[in-house]
Design an enzyme around this catalytic site. Structure first.
Site, mmCIF file in Angstrom:
data_model
loop_
_atom_site.group_PDB
_atom_site.id
_atom_site.type_symbol
_atom_site.label_atom_id
_atom_site.label_comp_id
_atom_site.label_asym_id
_atom_site.label_seq_id
_atom_site.Cartn_x
_atom_site.Cartn_y
_atom_site.Cartn_z
ATOM 1 N N TYR A 1 -7.322 3.668 2.962
ATOM 2 C CA TYR A 1 -5.980 2.920 3.384
ATOM 3 C C TYR A 1 -6.014 1.815 4.166
ATOM 4 O O TYR A 1 -5.510 0.777 4.022
ATOM 5 C CB TYR A 1 -4.934 3.944 3.692
ATOM 6 C CG TYR A 1 -3.676 3.854 4.432
ATOM 7 C CD1 TYR A 1 -2.769 3.748 3.715
ATOM 8 C CD2 TYR A 1 -3.546 3.382 5.924
ATOM 9 C CE1 TYR A 1 -1.418 3.605 4.396
ATOM 10 C CE2 TYR A 1 -2.491 3.008 6.459
ATOM 11 C CZ TYR A 1 -1.182 3.021 5.620
ATOM 12 O OH TYR A 1 0.047 3.025 5.975
ATOM 13 N N GLU B 1 0.762 -1.281 -0.029
ATOM 14 C CA GLU B 1 0.119 0.380 -0.068
ATOM 15 C C GLU B 1 0.843 1.183 -0.020
ATOM 16 O O GLU B 1 0.395 2.152 -0.733
ATOM 17 C CB GLU B 1 -1.095 0.022 1.149
ATOM 18 C CG GLU B 1 -1.717 1.229 1.381
ATOM 19 C CD GLU B 1 -2.715 1.287 0.135
ATOM 20 O OE1 GLU B 1 -3.162 2.565 -0.191
ATOM 21 O OE2 GLU B 1 -2.995 0.285 -0.490
ATOM 22 N N GLU B 2 2.101 1.347 0.757
ATOM 23 C CA GLU B 2 2.932 2.395 0.886
ATOM 24 C C GLU B 2 3.797 2.768 -0.231
ATOM 25 O O GLU B 2 4.031 3.924 -0.577
ATOM 26 C CB GLU B 2 3.673 2.281 2.035
ATOM 27 C CG GLU B 2 3.024 2.312 3.634
ATOM 28 C CD GLU B 2 2.455 3.690 3.995
ATOM 29 O OE1 GLU B 2 2.786 4.807 3.072
ATOM 30 O OE2 GLU B 2 1.838 4.046 4.728
ATOM 31 N N SER B 3 4.181 1.662 -0.901
ATOM 32 C CA SER B 3 5.135 1.703 -2.047
ATOM 33 C C SER B 3 5.223 0.895 -3.046
ATOM 34 O O SER B 3 6.082 1.032 -4.082
ATOM 35 C CB SER B 3 6.693 1.796 -1.312
ATOM 36 O OG SER B 3 6.760 0.493 -0.976
#
Length: 184
Positions: A169, A63-65
């Site tokens: 998120y 999700e982040e990167s």
């Protein structure tokens, strides 16, 4: 005539199984693209060290990167787990290490720091949705939400997540966690 019917049936059966195979391959390819997996040795190592769910960590990294170790956000968060330099500096001080921003581009360091921080948030907030929200929106924001009776009835869990970006998120990470089950 009988041979033609048999040939035709065989053709339909073959086409059916070929279609099923193409669909399965397509689904496999889709999941490999949507839920990539790299650095599993570091995810396992530091998830175990900090008693975290390794599927959750993998989903958070995705999700982040999207597993891009050189990722930098508009807000300046760096690396796989998108750690702000100020947070990295804090974590390094807690681990009695020297810190410089470039360390956050190293996959092992970034995952170690990210797992340390996620563990810190879990110890502070306990509820999975709450500590994931804190990872995204910040501790101060989540503390404010927990103090608000319209958002949190018990001061521990969130009835709703006020920021739609943070709500989406956390939901994507929890959904992704299911897709990493058995893969790591």
């Amino acid at each position: 005539m009988k041979k033609e019917k048999t040939k035709k049936k065989f053709g339909y059966v073959f086409a059916f199984f070929l279609s099923i195979a193409v669909i399965c391959i397509g689904m496999f390819a889709f999941y490999q693209i949507k839920y990539p997996l790299k650095y599993s040795e570091y995810i396992i190592k530091y998830s175990n060290e900090y008693s975290l769910d390794k599927e959750l960590v993998a989903s958070l990294i995705n999700e982040e990167s999207s597993f891009v170790s050189s990722a930098v956000s508009k807000k300046g968060a760096i690396g796989l787990m998108q750690i702000l330099p100020s947070t990295g500096e804090y974590i390094a001080s807690q681990l009695n290490e020297n810190f410089y921003n470039e360390k956050l581009f190293d996959p092992e360091t970034n995952i170690r720091y990210g797992c340390y921080y996620l563990n810190y948030l879990r110890d502070k907030f306990v509820d999975e949705k709450v500590y994931l929200s804190a990872y995204n929106a910040g501790e101060t924001t989540v503390n404010f939400w927990l103090a608000n009776k319209d958002i949190s009835k018990d001061g521990v869990t969130l009835n709703k997540i006020p920021y739609s970006v943070t709500a989406d998120y956390t939901n994507r990470i929890l959904m992704g966690k299911k897709h990493y089950r058995g893969r790591i």
